[in-house]
Design a protein around this motif. Sequence first.
Motif, PDB file in Angstrom:
ATOM      1  N   LEU A 191      21.285   2.198 -12.143  1.00  0.00           N
ATOM      2  CA  LEU A 191      20.080   1.800 -11.409  1.00  0.00           C
ATOM      3  C   LEU A 191      19.681   2.819 -10.358  1.00  0.00           C
ATOM      4  CD1 LEU A 191      21.108  -1.916 -11.058  1.00  0.00           C
ATOM      5  CD2 LEU A 191      19.406  -0.954 -12.596  1.00  0.00           C
ATOM      6  N   LEU A 192      20.628   3.651  -9.947  1.00  0.00           N
ATOM      7  CA  LEU A 192      20.331   4.722  -8.995  1.00  0.00           C
ATOM      8  C   LEU A 192      20.701   6.039  -9.655  1.00  0.00           C
ATOM      9  CD1 LEU A 192      21.692   3.711  -5.455  1.00  0.00           C
ATOM     10  CD2 LEU A 192      19.319   4.138  -6.090  1.00  0.00           C
ATOM     11  N   GLN A 225      12.956  -1.128   1.622  1.00  0.00           N
ATOM     12  CA  GLN A 225      14.183  -1.145   0.816  1.00  0.00           C
ATOM     13  C   GLN A 225      14.109  -2.236  -0.235  1.00  0.00           C
ATOM     14  OE1 GLN A 225      17.653  -1.527   3.266  1.00  0.00           O
ATOM     15  NE2 GLN A 225      17.089   0.229   4.521  1.00  0.00           N
ATOM     16  N   GLU A 226      13.508  -3.357   0.157  1.00  0.00           N
ATOM     17  CA  GLU A 226      13.393  -4.476  -0.762  1.00  0.00           C
ATOM     18  C   GLU A 226      12.595  -4.062  -2.005  1.00  0.00           C
ATOM     19  OE1 GLU A 226      14.544  -7.456   0.822  1.00  0.00           O
ATOM     20  OE2 GLU A 226      13.371  -9.099  -0.005  1.00  0.00           O
ATOM     21  N   TRP A 227      11.576  -3.270  -1.794  1.00  0.00           N
ATOM     22  CA  TRP A 227      10.777  -2.807  -2.927  1.00  0.00           C
ATOM     23  C   TRP A 227      11.682  -2.113  -3.950  1.00  0.00           C
ATOM     24  CZ3 TRP A 227       5.676  -3.347  -4.289  1.00  0.00           C
ATOM     25  CH2 TRP A 227       5.279  -2.584  -5.385  1.00  0.00           C
ATOM     26  N   GLN A 228      12.571  -1.257  -3.422  1.00  0.00           N
ATOM     27  CA  GLN A 228      13.455  -0.540  -4.330  1.00  0.00           C
ATOM     28  C   GLN A 228      14.433  -1.487  -5.014  1.00  0.00           C
ATOM     29  OE1 GLN A 228      14.680   2.301  -1.433  1.00  0.00           O
ATOM     30  NE2 GLN A 228      13.051   3.730  -1.978  1.00  0.00           N
ATOM     31  N   MET A 229      14.938  -2.472  -4.252  1.00  0.00           N
ATOM     32  CA  MET A 229      15.875  -3.422  -4.864  1.00  0.00           C
ATOM     33  C   MET A 229      15.188  -4.228  -5.968  1.00  0.00           C
ATOM     34  SD  MET A 229      18.725  -2.862  -3.506  1.00  0.00           S
ATOM     35  CE  MET A 229      19.689  -4.152  -4.253  1.00  0.00           C
ATOM     36  N   ILE A 230      13.950  -4.652  -5.702  1.00  0.00           N
ATOM     37  CA  ILE A 230      13.257  -5.446  -6.716  1.00  0.00           C
ATOM     38  C   ILE A 230      13.043  -4.610  -7.976  1.00  0.00           C
ATOM     39  CG2 ILE A 230      11.089  -6.620  -7.257  1.00  0.00           C
ATOM     40  CD1 ILE A 230      10.845  -7.244  -4.264  1.00  0.00           C
ATOM     41  N   SER A 231      12.660  -3.355  -7.786  1.00  0.00           N
ATOM     42  CA  SER A 231      12.460  -2.486  -8.957  1.00  0.00           C
ATOM     43  C   SER A 231      13.764  -2.353  -9.740  1.00  0.00           C
ATOM     44  CB  SER A 231      11.988  -1.104  -8.523  1.00  0.00           C
ATOM     45  OG  SER A 231      10.877  -1.215  -7.685  1.00  0.00           O
ATOM     46  N   MET A 232      14.866  -2.176  -9.016  1.00  0.00           N
ATOM     47  CA  MET A 232      16.156  -2.040  -9.700  1.00  0.00           C
ATOM     48  C   MET A 232      16.527  -3.331 -10.418  1.00  0.00           C
ATOM     49  SD  MET A 232      18.759  -0.019  -7.348  1.00  0.00           S
ATOM     50  CE  MET A 232      18.199   0.403  -5.763  1.00  0.00           C
ATOM     51  N   ALA A 233      16.272  -4.481  -9.744  1.00  0.00           N
ATOM     52  CA  ALA A 233      16.644  -5.749 -10.362  1.00  0.00           C
ATOM     53  C   ALA A 233      15.892  -5.918 -11.673  1.00  0.00           C
ATOM     54  CB  ALA A 233      16.332  -6.904  -9.413  1.00  0.00           C
ATOM     55  N   PHE A 250       4.056  -8.706  -6.244  1.00  0.00           N
ATOM     56  CA  PHE A 250       4.080 -10.161  -6.065  1.00  0.00           C
ATOM     57  C   PHE A 250       5.466 -10.615  -5.598  1.00  0.00           C
ATOM     58  CE2 PHE A 250       4.623 -14.491  -7.777  1.00  0.00           C
ATOM     59  CZ  PHE A 250       3.624 -15.120  -7.061  1.00  0.00           C
ATOM     60  N   ALA A 251       6.494 -10.087  -6.254  1.00  0.00           N
ATOM     61  CA  ALA A 251       7.855 -10.458  -5.857  1.00  0.00           C
ATOM     62  C   ALA A 251       8.116 -10.053  -4.417  1.00  0.00           C
ATOM     63  CB  ALA A 251       8.872  -9.801  -6.785  1.00  0.00           C
ATOM     64  N   LEU A 252       7.602  -8.895  -4.037  1.00  0.00           N
ATOM     65  CA  LEU A 252       7.801  -8.448  -2.662  1.00  0.00           C
ATOM     66  C   LEU A 252       7.140  -9.426  -1.690  1.00  0.00           C
ATOM     67  CD1 LEU A 252       8.774  -5.820  -0.950  1.00  0.00           C
ATOM     68  CD2 LEU A 252       6.327  -5.599  -0.600  1.00  0.00           C
ATOM     69  N   PHE A 279       0.818  -1.211   0.000  1.00  0.00           N
ATOM     70  CA  PHE A 279       0.000   0.000   0.000  1.00  0.00           C
ATOM     71  C   PHE A 279       0.846   1.252   0.000  1.00  0.00           C
ATOM     72  CE2 PHE A 279      -4.581   0.319   0.610  1.00  0.00           C
ATOM     73  CZ  PHE A 279      -4.894  -0.933   0.131  1.00  0.00           C
ATOM     74  N   TRP A 280       1.882   1.195   0.834  1.00  0.00           N
ATOM     75  CA  TRP A 280       2.787   2.343   0.909  1.00  0.00           C
ATOM     76  C   TRP A 280       3.441   2.573  -0.456  1.00  0.00           C
ATOM     77  CZ3 TRP A 280       8.098   1.546   0.217  1.00  0.00           C
ATOM     78  CH2 TRP A 280       8.892   2.657   0.436  1.00  0.00           C
ATOM     79  N   ALA A 281       3.867   1.463  -1.090  1.00  0.00           N
ATOM     80  CA  ALA A 281       4.545   1.581  -2.388  1.00  0.00           C
ATOM     81  C   ALA A 281       3.574   2.101  -3.444  1.00  0.00           C
ATOM     82  CB  ALA A 281       5.112   0.230  -2.801  1.00  0.00           C
ATOM     83  N   TRP A 282       2.319   1.712  -3.331  1.00  0.00           N
ATOM     84  CA  TRP A 282       1.316   2.208  -4.266  1.00  0.00           C
ATOM     85  C   TRP A 282       1.316   3.738  -4.238  1.00  0.00           C
ATOM     86  CZ3 TRP A 282      -2.288   0.433  -7.774  1.00  0.00           C
ATOM     87  CH2 TRP A 282      -3.272   1.347  -8.147  1.00  0.00           C
TER      88      TRP A 282
END
Lengths: 197, 477, 266
Positions: free
Chosen positions: B303-304, C165-173, C197-199, A28-31
């Motif tokens: 990527l950043l 942080q994981e969200w950002q890593m998954i997006s980068m991956a 889903f990956a998260l 939700f936060w990421a949304w």
Amino acid sequence: MNHTDNHRWRTIDIVVASVIAVAFGVIFWAWGLVWSATDGAFAFFPPAQTLLYGVWLMPAVVGGLVIRKPGAALYCETVAAILSALLGSQWAGTVIPQGMVQGIGAELAFAAFRYRSFRLPTALLAGALTGLGAALFDFLVWNAEYDLTSYRMPYALFTIVSATVVSGAGGWALTRALAGTGVLDRFPAARDYRAPV
Amino acid sequence: MGGVGVRGFGWRHAGRRAWAVRGVDLRVERGERVLLLGSSGAGKSTLLAALAGLLPEDSGEQEGTVEVDGVDPRADRERVGIVFQDPETQLVMARCGDDVAFGLENRGVPADEIWPRVDEALRRVGFPYHRDRPTAALSGGEQQRLALAGALALRPGLLLLDEPTANLDPAGAALVRRAVADAMDGDTTLILVEHRVAEALPLVDRVVVLEPGGGVRADGPPEAVFAAHGDALAADGVWVPGRTVAPRHAGAAPGDLLISADRVALPPRLAPIDLAVRAGEALAVLGPNGAGKSTLALLLGGLLRPGTGRVAATGELAGRDARTPPCRWRAPALASRIGSVFQDPEHQFVTGTVFDELALGPRRTGQPETAVRAIVDGLLDRLHLAALARANPYTLSGGEARRLSVATALATAPRLLVCDEPTFGQDRRTWLELVDLFAELRDAGHGVVTVTHDPDFVAALADRRITVTREPSAATT
Amino acid sequence: MISIEPVATPGAPLARRNPVAKVAAALVFSFTLLATLDPVAPAIALGVELAVLPLFGIRYRVLARRAAPLLLGAVGIVATLVLFAADHSGRVLVDAGPVLITSGVLLTALGLALRMLAVALPGVIVFATTDPTDLADALIQNAKAPARFAIGALAAFRLVPLLGQEWQMISMARRARGVDAGRNPLARMRLFVSTAFALLVGAIRRGARLAVAMDARGFDAGTPRTVARRQRFRAADGLLIAGAAALAGAALAVSIALGAFRPLIG
Ligand SMILES: Nc1ncnc2c1ncn2[C@@H]1O[C@H](COP(=O)(O)OP(=O)(O)OP(=O)(O)O)[C@@H](O)[C@H]1O
Ligand SMILES: Nc1ncnc2c1ncn2[C@@H]1O[C@H](COP(=O)(O)OP(=O)(O)OP(=O)(O)O)[C@@H](O)[C@H]1O
Ligand SMILES: [Mg+2]
Ligand SMILES: [Mg+2]
């Protein structure tokens, strides 16, 4: 294993149920991060909002389908609500009782099948009943001043339909997909889908 | 306390046809200190989990028996303390002191004894902060030490450590090893898994080598084992001390400039730094934990977005896109030019099987299916992953997952390769294979940047090195 | 960055109260207010809430930032009411097709917006001043919550910033592997779903490992747990709850006395 053993929660049940709830909080936060940063308007787009409501009710259904123990649906939705209160949600403290009412809805559906069926019809019923819980709460507590026929009734119906589709059917599909990735290997939900490699 | 008896032990993970470990017979007496060796995927981590009673019946199939002090460790975990390879997943509480206290609370230690024991355990591992420090604010090495304190506070008779210094800088690794040495008393049994034998030897008095096919290959005092089986073990992938590897430095002078970083910084993660990479050279990025090396790798990989300064690719690397910085390129273009290997291999994976993971890149760059197969099979073979082609990437052993993540980036043979800790958790054989792969790429005119704590790797491959520090200046040699 | 750390000065007199007492007080206060639809009681309640804020050690600026989504919600309420109000009494101010704004509508809108703010703020205040660890401890020790569940949930809460942080890593991956969405909203939606889903998969995997690590330290061994951090429920904590009930009751009483009271049901 006897019946009582089956219903006792293992540590992994407790932690994974909590983590499912927490992950939805983060999604939700990421949304908000992904959409409001660029297309703020989209977040207020009504269909997106109903979709969001359905997603918000998903922890109850997914928790029930994955953990398969009495109380799982209620627990997941309640933890999700506490998390969103901690994160400073729009509705703050009141989300906790609200989450409980929603969780009870799904819980009743799983109980109606005596925690033995976890197939699509059960999931749909769980979704519909969570939606009913949500709709009742909103109907009585938040929407009292709106017009009955042009707003309150359609809103409640919309909530139930969206919950049935998004959280019921969606939650069921999501659980299957999760089982396919192997993360549910220690849960009964996984056994049906995986062949050895 | 702490005696171990393993008889005919075998374990097969649910969802796998092959046994992870099989036919192991082992007795360890109380107070012994054992180094457990074996090639990557030989089943070391699985055996440790069994000794800690952490292989639940519903997660696989067991043969034989495992006993600690004559009882099944699943029934009674009081005797065993374990520290896993990845400290982040074993910290439970938000504050450091609470985390050490967690195990004591579970064991029902009286409330007034808890804090003295917490403080003692933190002191024994040389933990530098107050116990109110948030666990989220610790570097990898500090987390590793905290996890060790959490295990020691329980005063286990049997201490199990699974690669406790992976990913630590050399100073941090030495600190953890010293903490382990100081924490051992005559009564505690130690079983340590560590690929880098030379560093671990001072801690142990016995070496046990697992045979990949099953059983125990060698067992005894270190000198005796290495004297008797040195050659065979080295061929099998064990880092037998005293055997050096021939360096593979570039034959030709470096070619054109590929990418350059100009006073690039991302506060507070990375202080300003300059860097340039040419075709046909291998650059090693060194520096202590938390200096910002991984951040730098992500910046170079497009990527950043840099906080200040700029990353610029040349026409040699980017063609017509040379005017825009890599962080603004579309993803397919980026992936075909710069390959990134993340520090945590699991961050890399986006598909459900090892095969698909390797095929993804070549397919996206539009190769025909036969070519894709050839590339994938070649990599599977060279990196000893062929038997795992259909396995889920997330069920691999630590070393296997690392190799797969490197291979995904190698599969598209990008002109620039940026790898974060590509060699951790590797046995000697897979390590050599990786070094060869990097060397081949470099000699074919690709640029190779590797962030690493591995001095052997730097010595074997790097043509140039750069050190990242927290201070806003970088030393280049 | 996503975070569940408290934002208040820790020493403030009410921030230090037992977390269970704080949550109970907030719930009592909020639920009493839910009973009415008039603007008077929520206005008084809001006044009370803002007045006690310094006692919780929260600065007004910090609260404004934390409560920003609330204000958006209030705007939404007014907008929806203009279109869908049940009661169109009072003087007509604007009449343009579906949009019929009367003085009655405006009054109701004001009441609802105030009510929403007044009901939500106590929760914001309490959770802004409460550390999750303390809340779990207090729930176990003072509210008889089952320890395994409270600690399990707490351990999962610790993952919140990590998952962020994981969200950002998954997006980068994904980007590194050549997957992105560009400007197409549909593709972005798909990418969002696949990242989410990956998260979730990663989170469950982490959860399973965490459960193993917890078991390794005797979490589920059946030994009765002891507590390292004592949480006490003192007389002052009882007073806090009673005070919240009394103040909310007083707000209702004033609204009844002024004849503004409009019960939710009936
Ligand atoms: N959870 C799991 N599910 C399925 N297979 C697994 C799982 N964990 C490990 N395996 C498999 O079991 C085998 C042994 O794995 P293990 O982790 O014990 O190896 P290891 O000796 O510790 O290797 P490394 O040195 O690379 O860490 C490997 O082939 C691995 O792919
Ligand atoms: N996503 C993030 N958000 C905020 N801070 C971060 C993030 N990632 C890393 N940091 C912090 O930035 C600093 C540099 O981190 P980085 O991972 O780049 O270090 P490193 O040199 O790779 O360390 P190591 O050798 O331990 O891998 C550290 O203090 C770290 O805690
Ligand atoms: Mg291992
Ligand atoms: Mg790093």
